[in-house]
Every structure is written in C-alpha cells, then in structure tokens.
Design a protein around this motif. Structure first.
Motif, mmCIF file in Angstrom:
data_model
loop_
_atom_site.group_PDB
_atom_site.id
_atom_site.type_symbol
_atom_site.label_atom_id
_atom_site.label_comp_id
_atom_site.label_asym_id
_atom_site.label_seq_id
_atom_site.Cartn_x
_atom_site.Cartn_y
_atom_site.Cartn_z
ATOM 1 N N LEU A 109 -4.258 6.093 59.657
ATOM 2 C CA LEU A 109 -2.955 6.632 60.040
ATOM 3 C C LEU A 109 -2.641 7.916 59.279
ATOM 4 C CD1 LEU A 109 -0.838 3.340 60.082
ATOM 5 C CD2 LEU A 109 -1.873 4.529 62.034
ATOM 6 N N PRO A 110 -2.084 8.910 59.969
ATOM 7 C CA PRO A 110 -1.718 10.152 59.285
ATOM 8 C C PRO A 110 -0.533 9.937 58.343
ATOM 9 C CG PRO A 110 -0.908 10.188 61.539
ATOM 10 C CD PRO A 110 -1.781 8.965 61.409
ATOM 11 N N LEU A 111 -0.558 10.650 57.227
ATOM 12 C CA LEU A 111 0.519 10.666 56.231
ATOM 13 C C LEU A 111 0.627 9.395 55.404
ATOM 14 C CD1 LEU A 111 3.433 12.332 58.245
ATOM 15 C CD2 LEU A 111 1.827 13.449 56.685
ATOM 16 N N VAL A 112 -0.127 8.366 55.757
ATOM 17 C CA VAL A 112 -0.032 7.101 55.027
ATOM 18 C C VAL A 112 -1.215 6.973 54.079
ATOM 19 C CG1 VAL A 112 0.156 4.596 55.200
ATOM 20 C CG2 VAL A 112 1.115 6.052 56.996
ATOM 21 N N ASP A 113 -0.918 6.745 52.807
ATOM 22 C CA ASP A 113 -1.953 6.557 51.794
ATOM 23 C C ASP A 113 -2.078 5.080 51.463
ATOM 24 O OD1 ASP A 113 -2.178 9.369 51.592
ATOM 25 O OD2 ASP A 113 -0.502 9.415 50.175
ATOM 26 N N LEU A 114 -3.252 4.703 50.977
ATOM 27 C CA LEU A 114 -3.425 3.317 50.539
ATOM 28 C C LEU A 114 -2.490 2.993 49.379
ATOM 29 C CD1 LEU A 114 -7.307 2.858 50.778
ATOM 30 C CD2 LEU A 114 -5.532 2.074 52.361
ATOM 31 N N GLU A 115 -2.094 4.025 48.656
ATOM 32 C CA GLU A 115 -1.118 3.839 47.589
ATOM 33 C C GLU A 115 0.196 3.311 48.149
ATOM 34 O OE1 GLU A 115 1.377 6.570 44.359
ATOM 35 O OE2 GLU A 115 -0.319 7.432 45.457
ATOM 36 N N ASP A 116 0.556 3.793 49.350
ATOM 37 C CA ASP A 116 1.777 3.315 50.000
ATOM 38 C C ASP A 116 1.658 1.833 50.357
ATOM 39 O OD1 ASP A 116 2.962 5.866 49.946
ATOM 40 O OD2 ASP A 116 1.867 6.451 51.745
ATOM 41 N N VAL A 117 0.463 1.446 50.811
ATOM 42 C CA VAL A 117 0.228 0.043 51.159
ATOM 43 C C VAL A 117 0.371 -0.836 49.923
ATOM 44 C CG1 VAL A 117 -1.416 -1.614 52.116
ATOM 45 C CG2 VAL A 117 -1.326 0.706 53.027
ATOM 46 N N ASP A 118 -0.188 -0.369 48.823
ATOM 47 C CA ASP A 118 -0.095 -1.132 47.573
ATOM 48 C C ASP A 118 1.359 -1.309 47.151
ATOM 49 O OD1 ASP A 118 -2.853 -1.288 47.460
ATOM 50 O OD2 ASP A 118 -3.060 0.514 46.229
ATOM 51 N N LYS A 119 2.156 -0.260 47.322
ATOM 52 C CA LYS A 119 3.571 -0.335 46.952
ATOM 53 C C LYS A 119 4.313 -1.342 47.830
ATOM 54 C CE LYS A 119 4.018 4.377 45.147
ATOM 55 N NZ LYS A 119 4.631 5.716 45.366
ATOM 56 N N VAL A 120 4.008 -1.314 49.135
ATOM 57 C CA VAL A 120 4.661 -2.247 50.057
ATOM 58 C C VAL A 120 4.272 -3.686 49.724
ATOM 59 C CG1 VAL A 120 4.793 -3.005 52.455
ATOM 60 C CG2 VAL A 120 4.866 -0.566 51.923
ATOM 61 N N GLU A 121 2.976 -3.905 49.448
ATOM 62 C CA GLU A 121 2.518 -5.249 49.104
ATOM 63 C C GLU A 121 3.182 -5.738 47.819
ATOM 64 O OE1 GLU A 121 -1.703 -5.356 48.887
ATOM 65 O OE2 GLU A 121 -1.982 -5.310 51.053
ATOM 66 N N ALA A 122 3.284 -4.840 46.829
ATOM 67 C CA ALA A 122 3.919 -5.207 45.563
ATOM 68 C C ALA A 122 5.395 -5.549 45.786
ATOM 69 C CB ALA A 122 3.788 -4.063 44.560
ATOM 70 N N TRP A 123 6.050 -4.761 46.650
ATOM 71 C CA TRP A 123 7.456 -5.036 46.960
ATOM 72 C C TRP A 123 7.595 -6.383 47.661
ATOM 73 C CZ3 TRP A 123 10.179 -6.190 51.341
ATOM 74 C CH2 TRP A 123 11.561 -6.147 51.233
ATOM 75 N N PHE A 124 6.687 -6.670 48.599
ATOM 76 C CA PHE A 124 6.788 -7.928 49.345
ATOM 77 C C PHE A 124 6.475 -9.112 48.438
ATOM 78 C CE2 PHE A 124 5.965 -11.193 52.470
ATOM 79 C CZ PHE A 124 6.872 -10.885 53.472
#
Length: 233
Positions: A109-124
């Motif tokens: 996906l454009p503009l989305v980094d795996l770092e963003d995924v890690d942040k979302v997972e940590a938040w969840f």
C-alpha cells in the motif's frame, strides 16, 4: 392487517424500491415466516456486509415484536445472537489473514509503512477490549473491529463476551425504539442516519489528515536524505 402487511406498508418506497428497502422487505418476510431467528439471520448478514443497515433491521424487529409475532425478549436475544455470529465469522477472517499476511498486504500500500502497522498492533494490544466493546456501537466499525481482533488473536472468550455486551446495548436501543414507536419505527432511522454520516465525515477527515501528515513526513525524509548525500560529497 397482518404483521407482514403492516411492515410492508411502513417500508413502502414510492420510487420503486432502493436496495435498502428491498432488504428491509426481505427481512420483514423472514421474520414473519421463521420468527425471531429471522431477525438473527438478517443481523448476522448485516455484520458481514456493513452497507446493510442494522438501523433498519433492529427497529423492524422491535416493531414486529410489538405486533405479537414474537416477544420483546426474543427480539433482543435473537438479534444479539445474530450480531455475535456475524462478528465471530469476521473474527475468523482476521485469524485466517494473520499478522504475516496483513504485513505483506500493507507493504504494497502507498504511504503506509510497516512501522505504522506495528503502532496499530501495539495500540490494539493495549486498547483492544475497549475497541471491541465500544466499536460494536459505532456504524461501520461495528463489523470491521472484529477483523483486527482476529489478526491479533484476541482471546476468543473475551472477544465474544465484549461483542455480546456491546451488541446487546446497541441492539436494545433500536429494538426498543421500534417496539415503542410502533408504525412510526422509521423515525429512529433518520437519527441513526445522521449519526452514521457524522461518523463517515469524521473518518474521511482523519484519513485526509493522515495522508497529509504522511506526505509531509515522506518529503521530510527525502530532503534529509538528499542533504546527507550532499554533505557526504
């Protein structure tokens, strides 16, 4: 006038019938034929296909109960069962998808980094219980919240308990409204529609803000990299 006839009159659409109206008519027929379990089936489908409106099905279930086709308790019980079944199916979609596949998809996906995924997972991981419980009372997110719960492998008993509690509150509001409003049940739909539009506008605004911030961040990284390269020369 039978319950089915009354309900069909209440949902009549002089324009010829939109998709929502046709689905409402189908739900009405289902509840008339098989009773309260028909409401459960309709709500389960609404969870799997978010564009289908629970704000229409639930008041209709209450209206049907008010006319004696089944009891109010049955309406609340079966609609909540339907919510749980639909949410649990999406939970397993998330489990089947898993973290690895999700990260692979996000990587494209454009503009989305795996770092963003890690942040979302940590938040969840920190707020998953609240997200599932309150998410059951927010249009659109009512269905979608089950998928990250499955991806992060939230405890199934915990997920089902939170889903049941949140769904019972949401369902009770609309079923009771339909029960007590009678043939004027559709009044609640207008208020629910406004709430849904507010949620959609809020999501769009947050998405636009996120895109703007990501573009700025990406440009800043590129500029910093170019400055470092120039300094190294």
């Amino acid at each position: 006038m039978t319950t089915l006839t009354a309900l069909q009159a209440a949902t009549a659409d002089p324009s010829g019938g939109s998709l929502i109206t046709r689905f409402a008519d189908w739900a009405v027929h289902l509840m008339e034929v098989i009773g309260a379990p028909g409401a459960a089936l309709a709500i389960a489908l609404e969870n799997l296909f978010p564009p289908l409106p629970s704000e229409v099905i639930l008041p209709l279930a209450g209206f049907t109960a008010s006319r004696g086709s089944f009891s109010l308790v049955e309406a609340l019980l079966w609609t909540t069962i339907g919510s749980i079944v639909g949410a649990y199916a999406l939970y397993w979609v998330g489990r089947a998808l898993g973290r690895t596949r999700t990260r692979a998809i996000v990587g494209w996906l454009p503009l989305v980094d795996l770092e963003d995924v890690d942040k979302v997972e940590a938040w969840f991981d920190r707020n998953g219980a609240k997200a599932v419980f309150f998410g059951r009372m927010i249009p659109i997110f009512r269905s979608l919240i089950s998928i990250p719960a499955g991806i992060t492998k939230m405890n199934q008993g915990k997920f089902l308990g939170l889903t049941a509690a949140g769904s019972l509150i949401w369902n009770s509001i609309f079923v009771l409204a339909g029960y007590y409003l009678g043939e004027n049940w559709h009044i609640v739909e207008a208020y629910a529609d406004v709430f849904q539009k507010i949620v959609i506008v809020g999501v769009v605004l947050l998405l636009v803000l996120w895109i703007v911030l990501k573009i700025r961040k990406t440009r800043a990284k590129k500029n910093a990299a170019m400055q470092d390269a120039d300094a190294a020369k």
